[in-house]
Design a protein around this motif. Structure first.
Motif, short mmCIF file in Angstrom:
data_model
loop_
_atom_site.label_atom_id
_atom_site.label_comp_id
_atom_site.label_asym_id
_atom_site.label_seq_id
_atom_site.Cartn_x
_atom_site.Cartn_y
_atom_site.Cartn_z
N LYS A 173 0.80 -1.23 0.00
CA LYS A 173 0.00 0.00 0.00
C LYS A 173 0.83 1.28 0.00
O LYS A 173 0.44 2.28 -0.59
N THR A 174 1.99 1.23 0.69
CA THR A 174 2.78 2.46 0.74
C THR A 174 3.36 2.80 -0.63
O THR A 174 3.68 3.96 -0.91
N TYR A 175 3.49 1.79 -1.50
CA TYR A 175 3.93 2.06 -2.88
C TYR A 175 2.74 2.50 -3.72
O TYR A 175 2.83 3.45 -4.51
N GLN A 176 1.61 1.80 -3.53
CA GLN A 176 0.43 2.11 -4.35
C GLN A 176 -0.01 3.56 -4.15
O GLN A 176 -0.43 4.22 -5.10
N ARG A 177 0.08 4.06 -2.92
CA ARG A 177 -0.39 5.42 -2.66
C ARG A 177 0.39 6.45 -3.50
O ARG A 177 -0.11 7.53 -3.82
N TYR A 178 1.63 6.08 -3.87
CA TYR A 178 2.45 6.99 -4.68
C TYR A 178 2.47 6.58 -6.16
O TYR A 178 3.22 7.16 -6.94
N GLY A 179 1.68 5.57 -6.49
CA GLY A 179 1.62 5.16 -7.90
C GLY A 179 2.83 4.37 -8.38
O GLY A 179 3.10 4.31 -9.58
N ILE A 180 3.57 3.76 -7.44
CA ILE A 180 4.77 3.00 -7.82
C ILE A 180 4.37 1.54 -8.05
O ILE A 180 3.73 0.93 -7.19
N SER A 181 4.75 1.03 -9.21
CA SER A 181 4.38 -0.35 -9.54
C SER A 181 5.51 -0.97 -10.36
O SER A 181 6.59 -0.40 -10.47
N ASP A 182 5.25 -2.14 -10.94
CA ASP A 182 6.29 -2.79 -11.74
C ASP A 182 6.30 -2.30 -13.19
O ASP A 182 7.00 -2.85 -14.03
N SER A 183 5.51 -1.27 -13.49
CA SER A 183 5.66 -0.69 -14.83
C SER A 183 5.86 0.83 -14.74
O SER A 183 5.22 1.50 -13.92
N ASP A 184 6.78 1.32 -15.57
CA ASP A 184 7.09 2.75 -15.54
C ASP A 184 6.29 3.47 -16.63
O ASP A 184 5.40 2.88 -17.24
N TRP A 185 6.60 4.72 -16.87
CA TRP A 185 5.86 5.51 -17.86
C TRP A 185 6.58 5.50 -19.21
O TRP A 185 6.45 6.43 -19.99
N GLY A 186 7.38 4.44 -19.45
CA GLY A 186 8.02 4.29 -20.76
C GLY A 186 9.46 4.74 -20.82
O GLY A 186 10.09 4.68 -21.88
N TYR A 187 10.03 5.14 -19.68
CA TYR A 187 11.42 5.64 -19.71
C TYR A 187 12.45 4.51 -19.89
O TYR A 187 13.54 4.73 -20.40
N ASP A 188 12.10 3.31 -19.38
CA ASP A 188 12.97 2.13 -19.55
C ASP A 188 14.34 2.26 -18.88
O ASP A 188 15.27 1.53 -19.24
N TRP A 189 14.47 3.13 -17.90
CA TRP A 189 15.77 3.25 -17.22
C TRP A 189 16.14 1.94 -16.52
O TRP A 189 17.32 1.60 -16.44
N TYR A 190 15.14 1.25 -15.97
CA TYR A 190 15.40 0.04 -15.18
C TYR A 190 16.10 -1.04 -16.00
O TYR A 190 16.77 -1.90 -15.43
N LYS A 191 15.99 -0.97 -17.31
CA LYS A 191 16.64 -2.00 -18.14
C LYS A 191 18.16 -1.82 -18.19
O LYS A 191 18.89 -2.74 -18.53
#
Ligand code: FEO
Ligand code: CA
Ligand code: CA
Ligand code: CA
Length: 573
Positions: free
Chosen positions: A206-224
């Motif tokens: 929940k503490t992640y969900q409240r900030y909109g953090i999930s396993d998908s980003d907005w298309g930046y692909d930095w995590y790759k």
């Protein structure tokens, strides 16, 4: 029909009509010139702009999507402009349009974010970028920074790469800004959640969900390409973003400081005022539907005679969140600031807050715990120079009253609020440290020709000054309130007659609002600052969508423009 409020002595220019062209328009007697655009070289050894530039070039060039900014004078013909670079547009940043982001692409994207510190020199009567300037600097998504304040070193901030929980790499999604009387620049981290992702499907709590953090980003692909953005591997990394960062622009080797005492949320700007008793007060919006409005009060007091001893005033203090009350149809009422202090107001271990740091890191949940009012996307806050009134843009809220469990309330009274409004409050007895205030709605944007009731807007909206989605605001020294928009520019339906995004100017005494500037196709107008003599105004054109500023078939580039009066006078006078 004569406008009964059109007698402002503060507003000396002739209002301009809306526009749907790919140009910047200003009133007669004014001109607008481009100062700097995304990709312009900031150093003598930097390459010229080209869409083919890689990460190394971008790190020496002006960042993308300029937003909030502050002008720091150095001499009559020298200055430093600090400018936020909020985000990037794949389709323009890369020649390939953003397909299959390579390691260098990800680094270029990171280098296009952050802050650009740009030295200016005045020649031939206008400001120019000075590539030889000693203070030119790029701060990016990988610049080393220090975490300070009550959350520094907390276990929630420790990562494999930083077991101290105090050494953070970078800042990004730097939306709007602030400045301090001790000469530093404040840059605010907004939609930081959009940069975290994972190749693995993970369900975050929940503490992640409240900030909109999930396993998908907005298309930046930095995590790759940069493992710290993989939220499955490094779940504490997102806790290290969503802060206000303080930068000393006069020392290019200084380490920016994240100020945890100001709380973690999707920060818009940081409107700082020094209270009469010396306490430093910072007002801050959290731009998301149904989120909140905050205030920080420093523990220490500002003393101009102490010089650099003031420099850590933002390190400790009390964070508050606003609660608005009032009756539903009066557009005014009372308010209260609720302290987000560990151990008070239910911020206790039993309710999930084991310590002071967790209250700050999860400020949104703390705000809910204490009963803060849900707002229609609080964007910028501005404090009038007389310090008696504070203004905040509530940009819009398509779900107000219909979804997200945010029922109408006195301060946010319109269902689906498509046009937005600007709320104003007066701290009790002009004391910004007091926990009570009175509020009213300065303007409710609307469409008096197509709508009725609250949707038509307040009396200071007419067919000649319609706009929607107020966002950037700021006062000039004379007390004019400048209002910038980031709204629907379709010019159709409920937004017919509003044209492209724009900037207006208001006299907050009379209520009158006049359109001063219209932006190019698809852009938002955001970011404003002035020279000390108010004779040059800097304004941001963000994410233009056609060919601004070069025209022809050029790709669009976000730019800072400079507005001057042909007779050399004060802007707006
Ligand atoms: Fe970056 Fe809420 O605007
Ligand atoms: Ca904004
Ligand atoms: Ca906005
Ligand atoms: Ca924006």
């Amino acid at each position: 029909v004569a406008d009964t409020m059109s007698q402002s002595e503060l507003l000396g220019f002739e209002a301009i009509p809306t526009s749907t062209t790919d140009t910047v328009n200003v009133p007669s007697g004014y001109k607008a010139d481009v100062l700097v655009s995304w990709g312009d070289p900031l150093f003598a050894n930097a390459p010229a702009f080209s869409q083919q530039n890689g990460a190394d070039a971008q790190a020496l060039q002006f960042g993308d999507n300029n937003d909030g900014m502050t002008f720091f004078p150095l001499a009559s013909d020298r200055a430093l402009l600090a400018v936020n670079n909020e985000y990037i547009n794949d389709e323009y940043l890369f020649e390939h349009g953003g397909k299959n982001i390579s390691a260098d692409d990800a680094r270029k994207s990171q280098a296009a974010h952050g802050v650009s510190l740009v030295e200016l020199k005045k020649m031939d009567g206008r400001w120019h970028v000075n590539q030889e300037g000693r203070l030119n600097r790029r701060i990016t998504a990988y610049t080393e920074m220090a975490m300070t304040g009550p959350a520094a070193g907390h276990s929630l901030l420790k990562t494999a790469a930083d077991p101290s929980g105090k050494k953070i790499l970078g800042t990004f999604n730097n939306c709007a800004n602030g400045e301090t009387p001790w000469g530093t620049y404040l840059t605010c981290e907004e939609n930081f959640n959009g940069y975290f992702a994972s190749a693995k499907n993970v369900t975050l709590g929940k503490t992640y969900q409240r900030y909109g953090i999930s396993d998908s980003d907005w298309g930046y692909d930095w995590y790759k390409h940069d493992e710290r953005f993989d939220v499955a591997k490094h779940p504490n990394e997102p806790h290290r973003f969503g802060w206000v960062v303080e930068i000393d622009p006069m020392d290019p080797n200084s380490t920016p400081k994240k100020r945890s005492a100001l709380g973690r949320f999707k920060h818009e700007n940081a409107a700082l005022t020094v209270n009469d008793d010396g306490h430093v007060v910072v007002y801050m919006g959290d731009d998301e539907r149904g989120e909140h409005l905050y205030k920080f009060v420093s523990e220490g007091k500002y003393d101009p005679s102490k010089g650099s001893a003031n420099r850590d005033l933002l390190e400790n203090g009390t964070l508050y969140v606003a609660k608005f009350t009032g009756s539903d149809d009066e557009l005014n009422g009372q308010g209260e600031w609720l302290a987000l202090t560990f151990g008070k107001n239910g911020l206790t271990p039993e309710n999930g807050f084991p310590d002071e740091a967790s209250v700050l890191i999860f400020a949104r949940e703390a705000a809910t715990q204490v009963g803060a009012t849900t707002m229609d996307r609080p964007e910028w806050v501005a404090v009038h120079a007389d310090k008696k009134h504070v203004f905040c843009t509530l940009t819009n809220n398509k779900y107000r009253g219909v979804k997200d469990n945010h029922p109408l309330n006195a301060a946010n009274p319109r269902t689906e609020n498509p046009y937005g409004h600007i709320i104003r409050w007066a701290p009790t007895q002009g004391d910004h440290t007091r926990d009570t205030f009175e509020w009213d709605i300065f303007v409710m944007a609307g469409h008096p020709e197509k709508q009725s009731g609250l949707m038509a807007g307040t009396d200071n909206i007419n067919k000649d000054n319609m706009f929607n989605s107020p966002d950037g605001i700021g006062f000039d020294r004379a007390g004019r309130l400048w209002i910038q928009t980031d709204g629907n520019y379709s010019n159709e339906g409920d937004f017919a007659g509003m044209g492209n995004n724009q900037m207006l100017c208001a006299d907050t005494q009379t209520g009158e609002i006049r359109r001063f500037l219209t932006g190019p196709t698809s852009c938002e107008i955001t970011g404003l600052t002035f020279t000390p003599d108010s004779r040059t105004m800097f304004v941001g054109v963000q994410h233009p969508g056609a060919h601004f500023p070069a025209g022809g078939n050029a790709i669009p580039r976000s730019s800072v423009i400079m507005i001057t009066k042909e007779d050399g006078g004060v802007i707006g006078s």
